[in-house]
Design an enzyme around this catalytic site. Structure first.
Site, PDB file in Angstrom:
ATOM      1  N   GLY A  62       5.075  11.427   3.547  1.00 41.39           N
ATOM      2  CA  GLY A  62       4.444  12.542   2.848  1.00 41.39           C
ATOM      3  C   GLY A  62       3.509  13.331   3.750  1.00 41.39           C
ATOM      4  N   LEU A  83       6.049   3.764   3.640  1.00 41.33           N
ATOM      5  CA  LEU A  83       7.026   4.756   4.071  1.00 41.33           C
ATOM      6  C   LEU A  83       6.842   6.056   3.308  1.00 41.33           C
ATOM      7  CD1 LEU A  83      10.250   2.560   4.355  1.00 41.33           C
ATOM      8  CD2 LEU A  83       8.447   2.945   6.048  1.00 41.33           C
ATOM      9  N   ASP A  84       6.610   5.955   2.010  1.00 36.31           N
ATOM     10  CA  ASP A  84       6.377   7.147   1.193  1.00 36.31           C
ATOM     11  C   ASP A  84       5.156   7.913   1.674  1.00 36.31           C
ATOM     12  OD1 ASP A  84       8.399   7.413  -0.730  1.00 36.31           O
ATOM     13  OD2 ASP A  84       7.540   5.868  -2.001  1.00 36.31           O
ATOM     14  N   HIS A  85       4.037   7.222   1.791  1.00 31.88           N
ATOM     15  CA  HIS A  85       2.797   7.917   2.128  1.00 31.88           C
ATOM     16  C   HIS A  85       2.838   8.481   3.547  1.00 31.88           C
ATOM     17  CE1 HIS A  85       0.604   6.995  -1.555  1.00 31.88           C
ATOM     18  NE2 HIS A  85       1.122   5.789  -1.496  1.00 31.88           N
TER      19      HIS A  85
END
Length: 272
Positions: A177, A172-174
């Site tokens: 981003g 989810l972060d990547h």
């Protein structure tokens, strides 16, 4: 709205089209810094600012620290806050990554920024989105995975009972981003046509929903079918680093980082 042409225009260098773009990075940990790392690789002047009393996780900072500078500012102090607003006054892009409303009292809410600078590009990241009962809560990738159903989807039965699971990476972060970086580029493209800035808001929770919406036919592709990325190396203030380069080809040429991470908090509160 003021529609005068912005001072920045894209570079003719295909590998560094964002050369000279001023990006103020008010993000932390993985998702936000991933976006500004890519913008820096594309040539932008990225200045990341962190609060001095809340040091970043060293591994996360180093991993996302390529092609940017790092400064500290305590927004509760009038001099530091004035310095940040001076940076905003001459920035092209501001990216924030705190909980919804967390920066509003410092005059850094998206609406306030755009009211002062109609040609500014403002992109915000939150865990839970800009509406709903959880909007003001803090959060990070693993919490969102648990709340949205990913932990249940990947849960498994064990001898001592069922246990929740997780994705093998902070996906989810990547993913968010790179979505933030794409939003910046889309808004810059629009600004180049109209002279007006704009805003976009992304959240980890929405990214989770988008991943759930991926057609089922894609879910059976084995990971082994993906080519292993090339590992690169560079000297840095943190020693010899081994890393993967930016995930972009420009006219068939892999994009590369120009500078390793700088020591945390050692840059001045100024553009290059």
């Amino acid at each position: 709205m003021d529609s005068k042409a912005p001072s920045w225009t894209p570079s003719a260098d295909p590998l560094r089209p964002l050369d000279g773009l001023k990006v103020l990075d008010l993000t932390r940990v993985i998702a936000g810094p991933t976006s500004t790392r890519l913008l820096g690789a594309l040539g932008a002047d990225v200045l990341r600012i962190d609060p001095p009393l809340l040091p970043e996780l060293s591994d996360a900072f180093i991993d996302a620290g390529f092609d940017k500078r790092s400064a500290e500012a305590d927004l509760r102090k009038s001099d530091d806050l004035a310095a940040v607003h001076a940076l905003v006054a001459s920035a092209d892009v501001v990216i924030t990554g705190y909980r919804a409303g967390g920066l509003d009292k410092f005059g850094l809410a998206p609406d306030a920024l755009l009211a002062a600078r109609p040609d500014l590009v403002v992109v915000t990241l939150t865990a839970w989105g800009s509406s709903g009962p959880w909007t003001g809560r803090r959060g990070f990738d693993s919490l969102v995975q648990a709340a949205c159903g990913i932990a249940e989807r990947y849960g498994q039965k064990h001898d001592d009972g069922w246990k929740p699971g997780a994705l093998p990476v902070q996906a989810l972060d990547h993913a968010t981003g790179y979505g933030l970086a794409a939003a910046v580029l889309a808004l810059l493209a629009e600004r180049s046509r109209t002279g007006a800035g704009g805003s976009a808001s992304l959240s980890l929770a929405r990214t989770a929903e988008e991943l759930f919406a991926v057609p089922s036919g894609y879910q059976g592709i084995p990971v082994s079918s993906l080519r292993e990325p090339n590992l690169l190396g560079a000297d840095s203030p943190y020693g010899q680093l081994t890393f993967v380069g930016p995930p972009l080809l420009v006219e068939g040429v892999p994009l590369s980082y120009r500078q390793p991470p700088v020591p945390y908090g050692t840059s001045t509160l100024a553009w290059r």
